[in-house]
Design a protein around this motif. Structure first.
Motif, PDB file in Angstrom:
ATOM      1  N   MET A 138      19.918 -52.048  19.661  1.00 30.77           N
ATOM      2  CA  MET A 138      20.983 -52.370  20.613  1.00 30.77           C
ATOM      3  C   MET A 138      20.527 -52.063  22.033  1.00 30.77           C
ATOM      4  O   MET A 138      20.774 -52.835  22.958  1.00 30.77           O
ATOM      5  N   GLY A 139      19.834 -50.919  22.200  1.00 29.08           N
ATOM      6  CA  GLY A 139      19.299 -50.592  23.511  1.00 29.08           C
ATOM      7  C   GLY A 139      18.303 -51.629  23.971  1.00 29.08           C
ATOM      8  O   GLY A 139      18.287 -52.027  25.136  1.00 29.08           O
ATOM      9  N   GLY A 140      17.464 -52.105  23.039  1.00 28.29           N
ATOM     10  CA  GLY A 140      16.464 -53.119  23.388  1.00 28.29           C
ATOM     11  C   GLY A 140      17.104 -54.424  23.800  1.00 28.29           C
ATOM     12  O   GLY A 140      16.715 -55.051  24.786  1.00 28.29           O
ATOM     13  N   GLN A 141      18.132 -54.829  23.060  1.00 30.27           N
ATOM     14  CA  GLN A 141      18.770 -56.113  23.360  1.00 30.27           C
ATOM     15  C   GLN A 141      19.456 -56.068  24.720  1.00 30.27           C
ATOM     16  O   GLN A 141      19.330 -56.996  25.514  1.00 30.27           O
ATOM     17  N   TYR A 228      18.923 -70.735  19.233  1.00 30.68           N
ATOM     18  CA  TYR A 228      19.629 -71.203  18.039  1.00 30.68           C
ATOM     19  C   TYR A 228      18.651 -71.376  16.871  1.00 30.68           C
ATOM     20  O   TYR A 228      17.648 -72.074  16.999  1.00 30.68           O
ATOM     21  N   ILE A 229      18.957 -70.748  15.749  1.00 34.33           N
ATOM     22  CA  ILE A 229      18.143 -70.916  14.536  1.00 34.33           C
ATOM     23  C   ILE A 229      18.874 -71.890  13.627  1.00 34.33           C
ATOM     24  O   ILE A 229      19.988 -71.609  13.173  1.00 34.33           O
ATOM     25  N   VAL A 277      21.881 -66.053  19.945  1.00 30.50           N
ATOM     26  CA  VAL A 277      21.566 -64.653  20.247  1.00 30.50           C
ATOM     27  C   VAL A 277      22.831 -63.797  20.212  1.00 30.50           C
ATOM     28  O   VAL A 277      22.840 -62.690  19.672  1.00 30.50           O
ATOM     29  N   PHE A 278      23.938 -64.339  20.754  1.00 32.76           N
ATOM     30  CA  PHE A 278      25.177 -63.565  20.786  1.00 32.76           C
ATOM     31  C   PHE A 278      25.670 -63.264  19.366  1.00 32.76           C
ATOM     32  O   PHE A 278      26.042 -62.134  19.049  1.00 32.76           O
ATOM     33  N   LEU A 381      13.390 -62.899  21.925  1.00 31.84           N
ATOM     34  CA  LEU A 381      12.470 -62.228  21.005  1.00 31.84           C
ATOM     35  C   LEU A 381      13.114 -60.970  20.419  1.00 31.84           C
ATOM     36  O   LEU A 381      12.997 -60.707  19.219  1.00 31.84           O
ATOM     37  N   VAL A 382      13.821 -60.217  21.256  1.00 36.96           N
ATOM     38  CA  VAL A 382      14.476 -59.008  20.745  1.00 36.96           C
ATOM     39  C   VAL A 382      15.558 -59.401  19.738  1.00 36.96           C
ATOM     40  O   VAL A 382      15.790 -58.702  18.758  1.00 36.96           O
ATOM     41  N   SER A 383      16.207 -60.548  19.974  1.00 39.42           N
ATOM     42  CA  SER A 383      17.315 -60.910  19.098  1.00 39.42           C
ATOM     43  C   SER A 383      16.865 -61.252  17.681  1.00 39.42           C
ATOM     44  O   SER A 383      17.689 -61.219  16.765  1.00 39.42           O
ATOM     45  N   ILE A 384      15.583 -61.606  17.473  1.00 43.40           N
ATOM     46  CA  ILE A 384      15.152 -61.795  16.084  1.00 43.40           C
ATOM     47  C   ILE A 384      14.598 -60.499  15.496  1.00 43.40           C
ATOM     48  O   ILE A 384      14.215 -60.459  14.342  1.00 43.40           O
TER      49      ILE A 384
END
Lengths: 393, 182
Positions: A138-141, A228-229, A277-278, A381-384
């Motif tokens: 969470m801190g990274g995102q 978007y994946i 991502v959200f 990148l952080v979100s994956i």
């Protein structure tokens, strides 16, 4: 100077049917940018080689190999028990999943039943590891999108979990509390009370994060629709864990293939649809809350006393009959698995670690980064949620 | 699962089926990619968990394991195949499965680098993934000696002396006559 903005798409090269574009570096239109290995927006020791036009990424290549330690090779030359200091170092934020998978694989091959009490304590350790890893993520995102303050709050909350790990095992990061045959010790006296206190602290921080991050106009505007994946990619690219659940797939190993004591806990995996991502951030946030709920359930069911370790043969002369097995667990990033082959000697024949980042950070990230704005690369990148040490081991 | 194995046996020759710790089947090298295609398209094993190799140096064979997962049946199936183990610098060869799962590309790149197994046609197969400019024996082969490699490549830092721990402790605990004050 030409303006490569959204309004001038005719200046961009044509996209071919397979999704790639012809890149002619000598034309002077393209710039190569290396994001990483030293960059605050990269998730550890890896780098992205980006080819950009204007400020849009046209092509991305993942480079790993900055942290190769050859663990799989080293493990083949050590006795089974001597490998424990190595396995936990494969993944820094969540060493416990490595310990669990390795121990469970050895127990399965050697035919050892572990006591009920040890199963509960293992489940507790794995959930605590999940909670602190989500805090770190969470801190990274938030940090990757320019909100450093949230990072400070959640790292404090993570430290509360680590304090309890320290009390339990004497170590903050590499616990080695899960060992073949069970766990090292029963829970100390008063531990459950201190756990409850910690959970309340973490819940308070999460309330603040909910208000400041998920109801933040800037965060919403930047992340909704980003990265978007496509649900069609999930099987082809080997996407697992929260990334797959955010795309509408009900895939949670804790629920679908219950291990340790997850079969006796009451929970439903969180599944969402939008897959940006959200959504992934929100899913992980809710998963952290689910983790708190699970810890409370586990604490209520864990017996205070009892057998915590099965009877084991002498560890230095432990030989395991020939066989092969695959043991997996759901970690915060997806499916974590150990494929262990034994040949009847005192040493493993081959151990292959299947880290979830293996597919996420290489094939998926290379596809996902295309047409992303340079400023959003770090956030995407952080979100994956990738972690390089498990790619190269 | 038994039904699936029966279905496979109608079309492919399986030399071995083990069900001790999960189901693993062994097929011939030439059938492997068709079997994987069949399992993915017909039987619903859509998720490729991993591809890995085991070096059976005493039999002069590499074992390749493709671990598949069926989200619908909630079960796993390992497909094993044995290929000939070449003598380095010659490479062993296997058909590529990247057209079935794009994620297979990364596993095959790693196997090429670490075991010296070539997958002709797989994208970026010759690009280094983890090791750069490596020209020794592929390091995950059993005949690669890590100790010898590190002794040849690295050297002890100057100014450091090393002692054999048992001799050192013996000298410390039971100093020999005349050497105590030396």
């Amino acid at each position: 100077m030409l303006d490569y903005g959204v309004n001038n798409r005719e200046l961009f090269p044509e996209t071919k049917s397979d999704g790639t574009v012809d890149i002619d570096l000598s034309s002077g239109k393209f710039v190569k940018v290396w994001q990483g290995p030293q960059h605050p927006g990269i998730t550890g020791n890896m780098s992205l080689e980006l080819t950009i036009l204007g400020d849009e990424v046209m092509e991305s290549k993942t480079h790993v190999g900055y942290l190769h330690r050859g663990f799989e090779k080293l493990m083949e030359r050590r006795r089974f028990i001597n490998n424990f200091p190595l396995v936990c170092r494969i993944c820094v934020p969540e060493p416990d999943f490595n310990e669990y998978c390795y121990a469970a694989a050895l127990e399965e091959l050697a035919g050892i039943e572990i006591p009920e009490n040890a199963q509960w304590i293992r489940t507790l350790i794995l959930e605590m590891a999940r909670l602190q890893s989500y805090m770190m993520w969470m801190g990274g995102q938030a940090g990757s999108l320019g909100m450093g303050m949230i990072g400070q709050w959640v790292y404090w909350a993570r430290d509360r979990v680590l304090q309890l790990f320290e009390e339990l095992s004497g170590a903050r990061i590499y616990h080695i509390y899960i060992i073949p045959g069970g766990v090292r010790e029963n829970l100390p006296e008063g531990f459950k009370g201190r756990m409850e206190q910690m959970l309340q602290d973490v819940e308070n921080v999460l309330k603040d994060v909910d208000r400041v991050l998920f109801h933040n106009a800037v965060f919403k505007k930047r992340t909704i629709g980003l990265g978007y994946i496509d649900p069609d990619w999930v099987d082809e690219y080997g996407i697992t864990g929260p990334n797959a659940r955010a795309a509408g797939f009900n895939r949670d190993i804790r629920k679908n293939y219950p291990y340790a004591k997850y079969g006796e806990l009451d929970f439903e995996p969180i599944v969402k649809k939008d897959s940006d991502v959200f959504t992934r951030a929100r899913l992980r946030f809710e998963d952290a809350r689910l983790s708190i709920d699970l810890i409370r359930q586990i604490l209520a069911k864990t017996p205070d006393k009892g057998e915590f370790k099965a009877k084991m043969p002498s560890m230095l002369h432990w030989k395991i009959p020939p066989g092969e097995t695959y043991v997996k667990a759901e970690c915060t990033r997806g499916e974590y698995g150990y494929y262990v082959v034994t040949d009847g000697s005192g040493y493993p024949r081959r151990i292959n670690v299947r880290g979830p980042s293996y597919t996420h950070a290489v094939t998926l990230a290379e596809k996902l980064m295309v047409n992303v704005n340079l400023a959003d690369v770090a956030g995407t990148l952080v979100s994956i949620h990738t972690y390089p040490p498990e790619i190269e081991r | 699962m038994e039904q699936i194995i029966e279905n496979i046996k109608k079309q492919f020759t399986l030399s071995d089926v083990t069900t001790a710790h999960g189901t693993y089947i062994t097929c011939e090298k030439k059938d492997t990619v068709s079997l994987l295609t069949y399992l993915k398209d017909v039987e619903g094993f859509k998720h490729l968990v991993l591809i890995t190799a085991v070096d059976w140096i005493e039999d002069n064979k590499f074992q390749l394991t493709y671990l598949l997962n069926s989200p619908k049946l909630k079960t796993e199936l390992g497909v094993r195949t044995f290929i000939e183990r070449s003598v380095w610098p010659e490479e062993s060869e296997m058909q590529s499965a990247h057209h079935l799962w794009p994620a297979a590309k990364t596993y095959q790149r790693e196997l090429h680098e670490m075991f010296g197994i070539d997958f002709p046609g797989s994208p970026e197969i010759n690009d280094p993934l983890i090791l750069e400019w490596w020209d020794d024996i592929p390091p995950y082969r059993r005949d690669f000696d890590t100790k010898k490699y590190s002794e040849e490549t690295y050297y002890p830092r100057e100014g450091r002396s090393t002692n054999d721990p048992s001799d050192y402790m013996k000298d410390q605990l039971y100093p020999r006559e005349g050497e105590k004050n030396a």
